[in-house]
Design an enzyme around this catalytic site. Structure first.
Site, PDB file in Angstrom:
ATOM      1  N   LEU A 489      13.677-106.949   5.209  1.00  7.86           N
ATOM      2  CA  LEU A 489      12.688-107.851   4.618  1.00  7.86           C
ATOM      3  C   LEU A 489      13.355-108.823   3.658  1.00  7.86           C
ATOM      4  O   LEU A 489      12.860-109.908   3.417  1.00  7.86           O
ATOM      5  CB  LEU A 489      11.631-107.050   3.859  1.00  7.86           C
ATOM      6  CG  LEU A 489      10.743-106.148   4.718  1.00  7.86           C
ATOM      7  CD1 LEU A 489       9.881-105.277   3.836  1.00  7.86           C
ATOM      8  CD2 LEU A 489       9.874-106.990   5.638  1.00  7.86           C
ATOM      9  N   GLY A 490      14.442-108.390   3.097  1.00 11.22           N
ATOM     10  CA  GLY A 490      15.134-109.267   2.161  1.00 11.22           C
ATOM     11  C   GLY A 490      16.210-108.496   1.447  1.00 11.22           C
ATOM     12  O   GLY A 490      16.368-107.290   1.629  1.00 11.22           O
ATOM     13  N   GLY A 493      17.327-107.637  -5.676  1.00 12.68           N
ATOM     14  CA  GLY A 493      18.324-107.501  -6.714  1.00 12.68           C
ATOM     15  C   GLY A 493      19.194-106.270  -6.589  1.00 12.68           C
ATOM     16  O   GLY A 493      20.397-106.338  -6.701  1.00 12.68           O
ATOM     17  N   ASP A 609      14.175-109.318 -15.328  1.00 16.72           N
ATOM     18  CA  ASP A 609      14.494-110.195 -14.206  1.00 16.72           C
ATOM     19  C   ASP A 609      13.223-110.816 -13.628  1.00 16.72           C
ATOM     20  O   ASP A 609      12.950-110.721 -12.434  1.00 16.72           O
ATOM     21  CB  ASP A 609      15.264-109.414 -13.140  1.00 16.72           C
ATOM     22  CG  ASP A 609      16.081-110.329 -12.240  1.00 16.72           C
ATOM     23  OD1 ASP A 609      16.203-111.524 -12.571  1.00 16.72           O
ATOM     24  OD2 ASP A 609      16.587-109.855 -11.209  1.00 16.72           O
TER      25      ASP A 609
END
Ligand SMILES: *[C@@H]1O[C@H](CO)[C@@H](O)[C@H](O)[C@H]1NC(C)=O
Ligand SMILES: *[C@@H]1O[C@H](CO)[C@@H](O)[C@H](O)[C@H]1NC(C)=O
Ligand SMILES: *[C@@H]1O[C@H](CO)[C@@H](O)[C@H](O)[C@H]1NC(C)=O
Ligand SMILES: *[C@@H]1O[C@H](CO)[C@@H](O)[C@H](O)[C@H]1NC(C)=O
Ligand SMILES: *[C@@H]1O[C@H](CO)[C@@H](O)[C@H](O)[C@H]1NC(C)=O
Ligand SMILES: *[C@@H]1O[C@H](CO)[C@@H](O)[C@H](O)[C@H]1NC(C)=O
Ligand SMILES: *[C@@H]1O[C@H](CO)[C@@H](O)[C@H](O)[C@H]1NC(C)=O
Ligand SMILES: *[C@@H]1O[C@H](CO)[C@@H](O)[C@H](O)[C@H]1NC(C)=O
Length: 838
Positions: A489-490, A493, A609
Site C-alpha cells: 500500500l505504501g 515512515g 511526524d
C-alpha cells in the site's frame, strides 16, 4: 657478511685505500656497479647506488646500509640499471636514467665548482676552492645526522608529510604543507624572540634548538638511550608514515632502534591512513582500514593510500545516510577553519552533516566540550580506538554495510574459535533438521486434512479483537493474509505497509516495522499503549506480531488512503478532489485526534511526524491520524546503526526546534499541523516555491497575501467554481499562522486549535511567522536561531539525493528520501518522553 668480527665501517676503511678523499669533476657512479662508491676519509659514509628493488636503484649517502640523503629527494627518485650519477666538469651533479633522462641535478653549473668532498660527518660538499657552493646538509631529504644544522629554510619531506622549523622556533610536522599535526615550541619559561633558530641532533642523542639570542641551546627531546652505547650513529628521520623519529644505529650489531617519536600516537598523524582511511590499533601496531563495506581501498596492496566510496554521494541512486563509527574521530588540526566547529549535541551533529551539502563527515566529542566538528569535502583522516570519547558519522550512499568485525582480529585464536562454532552449528543444524523432518511427517500423516489445525489460532485471535485487546498474530498468519506481502500500500515512515485480509474477511493494513531491536516485553507494552488509544480520529491498531526479528502491526484499513493524494494531485490521482466542506471537517477531525493524543489519553503521546501522508481517510472521508506512538518503539541506542529506507519526506513539517536541538514537545506537533492546515486550504505544499508566489516559499507568500486581505489568492484554485465558506477558510488560515510561530510558547495547544476552528473562541490577528523555518534551504537556515549556524550551506546535488529539493519543487518523495529522518524523530521523541517521565 662473511667477516663477522669486522664492523662494516672498518671494512670500508680498508677499501677506502682505493678511493681518494676528493671527488674530481668527470667522475661517475653507475647503478650497475653497486660496489662503486665515493667514501669519506675514514669511510664512515659513502655515496653510492643502493637497490630500491632488484631493478631500480637510488643514489644515496649511506652509513653501512642506512641512507641519510638521496639524490632527487624523499619520494625516492629511482633509476634503472643503466642509470648513473654524474659529477660533470661544469660542476653540476646529475642523476640520469638509463634512457638519458635527467631526473635530478644540483644546479651548480657555472658556480666555479672545482671538486667535491664527502666528509666524515656525512656531508657531501661541492666546492670552489675552499668555499662551499652546495652541500647535502643544506639540502636535506628526510634525515638529519649529528653536526648537521637544520634551519628554518630547510624542510624534510616524506610523501605528503614535511618537517620544518618555523622562524619563531617551533618544530612542526605538516601534511600537504598545510595541516599542522604536531607543533612543539620552546618551554614558555625560556621563550624569547628568536632571530635565526637552528635545530639539530647531538651525537649523544639529544634534540636541541639553538639561537643567537639564547645563552645555551635548549633541549627539545632526549632519545631514550641518550649518552649510552659507544659506537652509535644517532639520526632523526621523517618516516614515510609521517612521524619524526630518533633512531640509534649500533655500528657493531648493525641494528637501528627507534628511541623517540614526535607523535606519540601514530594514529594521530593526519593522513596516515590516506583519505577516508581509519587508523586503529591491532595489538600495538597501527593498522589502516576503511570505515565500512561501503568503501574500498584505493590501492588494495597498500592500505595507507586511503579509501574511496563504492558509490559516490553525487551519483547515489539510493539513500544518502550517515554511517556511525563509535569511539572514532576525524582528526582536526589547525589551520582548519574554526567555522567548522560547533557547539551542538550528537543528534544535531549527525543531522546537520547529513543535511549539509558541504559536509562529508562529522565528529561529536563526548569529552565535555560539547563540540561537533564538520568535515568539508577534501581530505578526511579517521582514528578509531575504544578509548576515544567521541562518535563520528560519515556520509555514505546507503544502505550501511558495516565491516565484518571478525576481519579486524582474525588471528589464529579467533579462527580456531570460529571453526568450533561452525562444527557446533553443523551438528545442531543436523539434529534440528531431523526433528523437523519428523514433525513434518507427523503433520503430513495426521493433520493435513484436518480443518482444526488451521482454525486453532485465528478464531481465537479474532475473539480477542472483538474484546478490544490487541490481537497477537503469528508471522505465518500475516504472511498468509497478505498473500506473502504482495500488495504494497505504501512505504510509510517505519516500514512498508501491505494490504491483508483476515480470516473473518476484515481488510487490514499490515505494517512491517523495520529496525526494531526492542525486547519482546517492551514491544508488547508499547503495543498495549497504542492499542489502548482509541479515538474516532485515530487509526485503530487491531493487532501485532512479534516473532524472532519480525515486528508487525495490524491496523484497520483506510479505504481512501492518505490526505496528500487529494491535496496535491499527481498524475495518477488528478481526478480526486476534496470539496471545502470535507476539507474543513478533515482539518477538525485531525485536530481532535491530535488533541486526544496530547491531552486526553492516559500516556500522552507526541506524534512527532504530522504530515498529510500520516492523515488517512476512511470510506466516509473522515480523518484518522496514523503512525502515532511508533517513535517510542525505536530503541535509540540499538537503532542508530540501522537504516530505514523508503521514508517519506517530512522536511516542510518540522518545527524549528528540531534543528535548534531544543526539546521536542507537543508544540512541535502543533507546528506540523499548522503547515498541514495551510496546505488543506491552499492545495499547495507549504515549501513549494513558484513564480506565482514570487519565488518565495508558499507559507511565506501566503502570510503576505493574508496581510493584504487577499484570501482568494490563498485558497485552492481548483475550488473557485465550488462553494467555499470564506469565513471558515479565513479562520483556518489564521489558525495555521498561529500554529507555525517560531516560538513554541506562542503556538496554541491542540485543544485551543479545535476551539478556534470551531469558532468557539475569538482568534487574534496572528503575527508573521518567521521565514526561516525550512531547513532545506541554506539561506533560511541562518534565521532559525543562533544555535543553528551549524547547518553548513547546502549543495544542490546532495539535496537532490536527500530529498529536499524535491520538496522545494513540490513533489512527494517516496523512495529516495531521508532514511535517517525517522531515526532522528524517534530519538528526539524518545528523549523527550524520557524527560517528561522524570
Ligand atoms: C662487489 O664486491 C663483493 C665483495 O666485496 C664481490 O663479491 C662482488 O662480486 C662485487 N660485485 C661486483 C658487481 O663487482
Ligand atoms: C627510467 O627508464 C626506465 C626504462 O629505461 C623507465 O621504465 C623508467 O620509467 C624511467 N624512470 C623515470 C623516472 O623516468
Ligand atoms: C670561485 O672562487 C674564486 C675565489 O675564491 C672566485 O674569484 C670566483 O669568482 C669563484 N667562482 C665563481 C664562479 O663563483
Ligand atoms: C670517522 O670520523 C668521525 C668524525 O670525525 C668520527 O666521529 C668517527 O668515529 C670516525 N669513524 C671511524 C671509523 O674512525
Ligand atoms: C594539497 O594542497 C594543495 C594546495 O595547497 C591542494 O591543491 C591539494 O588539493 C591538496 N591535496 C589534498 C589531497 O588535499
Ligand atoms: C609553538 O608551540 C607551542 C607548543 O609547544 C604552541 O603553544 C605555540 O602556539 C606554537 N607557536 C606557534 C607560532 O605556532
Ligand atoms: C619549563 O622549564 C622549566 C625549567 O627549565 C621547568 O621547571 C618547567 O617545568 C618547564 N615547563 C614546561 C611546561 O615544560
Ligand atoms: C619579544 O618582542 C616583543 C615585541 O616585538 C616584546 O614585547 C617582547 O617583550 C619580546 N620578548 C622577549 C622575551 O624579548
Amino acid at each position: 657478511m662473511n667477516l663477522p668480527f669486522l664492523p662494516l665501517c672498518a671494512l670500508l676503511l680498508l677499501l677506502s685505500a682505493f678511493s681518494s678523499a676528493d671527488i674530481r669533476p668527470g667522475a661517475t657512479l653507475h647503478a650497475s656497479h653497486l660496489n662503486d662508491t665515493w667514501t669519506s676519509p675514514n669511510s664512515t659514509f659513502s655515496l653510492r647506488f643502493i637497490a630500491a628493488t632488484p631493478t631500480s636503484f637510488s643514489a644515496a649517502i649511506t652509513c653501512a646500509h642506512i641512507p641519510i640523503w638521496r639524490a632527487g629527494g624523499a619520494s625516492p627518485t629511482v633509476v634503472d640499471s643503466g642509470g648513473s650519477l654524474q659529477f660533470l666538469t661544469s660542476g653540476n651533479l646529475r642523476l640520469v636514467n638509463g634512457s638519458g633522462t635527467i631526473l635530478w641535478e644540483s644546479g651548480t653549473a657555472g658556480h666555479g665548482v672545482s671538486h667535491a668532498v664527502l666528509d666524515d660527518s656525512g656531508n657531501l660538499v661541492l666546492r670552489n676552492g675552499t668555499i662551499s657552493v652546495w652541500s647535502t646538509f643544506e639540502n636535506p631529504t628526510d634525515t638529519i645526522v649529528p653536526s648537521q644544522i637544520f634551519t628554518s629554510s630547510n624542510t624534510l619531506r616524506a610523501g605528503s608529510f614535511s618537517f620544518s622549523l618555523t622562524k619563531s622556533g617551533n618544530l612542526t610536522l605538516r601534511w600537504n604543507n598545510s595541516i599542522v599535526y604536531w607543533n612543539q615550541g620552546l618551554n614558555s619559561s625560556v621563550s624569547s624572540n628568536l632571530t635565526s633558530p637552528s635545530f639539530g641532533i647531538q651525537s649523544l642523542g639529544i634534540l636541541t634548538l639553538s639561537d643567537p639570542t639564547l645563552s645555551a641551546s635548549v633541549v627539545m627531546a632526549y632519545s631514550s638511550d641518550y649518552a649510552e652505547g659507544s659506537d652509535m650513529l644517532r639520526f632523526v628521520r621523517l618516516d614515510s608514515d609521517g612521524n619524526l623519529r630518533i633512531y640509534s644505529f649500533d655500528r657493531g650489531s648493525r641494528i637501528s632502534t627507534v628511541r623517540w617519536a614526535a607523535v606519540k600516537d601514530q594514529c594521530e598523524v593526519f593522513g596516515y591512513c590516506g583519505d577516508l582511511g581509519i587508523c586503529s590499533y591491532h595489538d600495538s601496531s597501527p593498522v589502516c582500514s576503511c570505515p565500512s563495506e561501503n568503501f574500498e581501498l584505493v590501492d588494495p596492496k597498500d592500505s595507507t593510500k586511503g579509501c574511496k566510496r563504492k558509490e559516490e554521494i553525487e551519483n547515489c541512486a539510493g539513500v544518502v545516510t550517515m554511517l556511525e563509527l563509535q569511539h572514532a574521530k576525524f582528526l582536526t588540526y589547525p589551520p582548519e577553519s574554526p567555522s567548522q566547529v560547533f557547539f551542538v549535541g550528537i543528534l544535531a551533529c549527525r543531522l546537520n552533516c547529513l543535511m549539509g551539502g558541504a559536509c562529508v563527515a562529522s565528529t561529536s566529542l563526548s569529552d565535555g566540550t560539547g563540540s561537533c566538528y564538520m568535515k568539508v569535502p577534501g581530505f578526511v583522516s579517521g582514528y578509531q580506538s575504544p578509548t576515544l570519547p567521541s562518535t563520528s558519522y560519515i556520509k555514505v550512499c546507503g544502505p550501511v554495510s558495516p565491516n565484518p568485525s571478525a576481519s579486524l582480529n582474525g588471528g589464529d585464536d579467533t579462527s580456531c574459535k570460529l571453526h568450533m562454532w561452525i562444527v557446533a552449528a553443523v551438528v545442531v543444524g543436523t539434529l534440528l533438521g531431523l526433528v523437523l523432518l519428523q514433525v513434518g511427517l507427523w503433520w503430513w500423516c495426521c493433520c493435513r486434512n484436518s480443518p482444526k489445525f488451521w482454525g486453532s489460532s485465528v478464531p481465537h485471535a479474532l475473539l480477542e479483537y472483538a474484546s478490544g485487546a490487541p490481537v497477537r498474530f503469528s508471522y505465518k498468519d500475516l504472511r498468509y493474509s497478505t498473500k506473502g506481502f504482495k500488495e504494497k500500500l505504501g512505504a510509510g515512515g517505519f516500514g512498508a505497509v501491505y494490504r491483508g485480509v483476515l480470516a473473518n474477511r476484515t481488510i487490514v493494513a499490515v505494517k512491517q516495522l523495520e529496525g526494531i531491536e526492542q525486547g519482546e516485553k517492551q514491544f508488547r507494552m508499547e503495543v498495549a499503549t497504542i492499542s489502548s488509544t482509541h479515538h474516532l480520529n485515530l487509526v485503530r491498531l487491531i493487532g501485532f506480531c512479534s516473532e524472532g526479528r519480525h515486528r508487525l502491526l495490524v491496523y484497520e484499513f483506510m479505504k481512501n488512503g492518505s490526505l496528500d493524494i487529494f491535496l496535491f494531485p499527481t498524475g495518477g490521482h488528478s481526478g480526486r478532489l476534496l470539496n471545502w466542506e470535507s476539507r474543513f471537517s478533515i482539518a477538525l477531525g485531525t485536530a481532535r485526534g491530535i488533541t486526544y493524543l496530547h491531552e486526553e489519553c492516559r500516556d500522552c503521546i507526541v506524534h512527532c511526524d504530522i504530515k498529510p501522508e500520516n492523515i488517512l481517510l476512511d470510506e466516509n472521508y473522515s480523518a484518522k491520524v496514523s503512525d502515532f506512538g511508533l517513535a517510542k518503539l525505536i530503541n535509540l541506542k540499538d537503532h542508530r546503526y540501522r537504516t530505514l529506507t523508503s521514508v517519506r519526506g517530512t522536511r516542510g513539517y518540522l518545527a524549528p526546534e528540531w534543528l535548534a536541538n531544543l526539546p521536542i514537545t507537543s508544540k512541535s506537533d502543533v507546528y506540523g499541523y499548522g503547515m498541514v492546515l495551510l496546505e488543506m486550504v491552499s492545495g499547495r505544499r507549504n515549501f513549494e516555491v513558484s513564480a506565482e508566489s514570487n519565488g518565495k516559499k508558499f507559507s511565506v507568500w501566503a502570510y503576505e497575501e493574508f496581510e493584504k486581505g487577499n484570501m482568494e489568492g490563498i485558497v485552492d484554485k481548483r475550488l473557485v467554481d465550488r462553494e467555499v465558506n470564506m469565513e471558515q477558510a479565513k479562520r483556518a488560515v489564521e489558525v495555521s499562522f498561529w500554529c507555525i510561530q517560531e516560538q513554541p510558547s506562542q503556538r496554541p495547544t491542540m485543544g485551543k486549535v479545535v476551539q478556534m476552528l470551531e469558532g468557539i473562541i475569538e482568534i487574534e490577528k496572528p503575527p508573521a511567522p518567521k521565514a526561516g523555518t525550512e531547513e532545506c534551504t541554506g539561506e533560511s537556515s541562518r534565521n532559525v536561531s543562533s544555535k543553528v549556524v551549524a547547518v553548513p550551506p547546502s549543495s544542490s546535488s546532495l539535496l537532490e539525493k536527500t530529498g529536499c529539493s524535491s520538496f522545494v519543487s513540490g513533489r512527494t518523495v517516496e523512495k529516495s528520501s531521508l532514511s535517517a529522518r525517522n531515526v532522528e524523530i524517534a530519538s528526539a521523541c524518545l528523549l523527550q518522553s524520557e524527560e517528561s517521565e522524570t
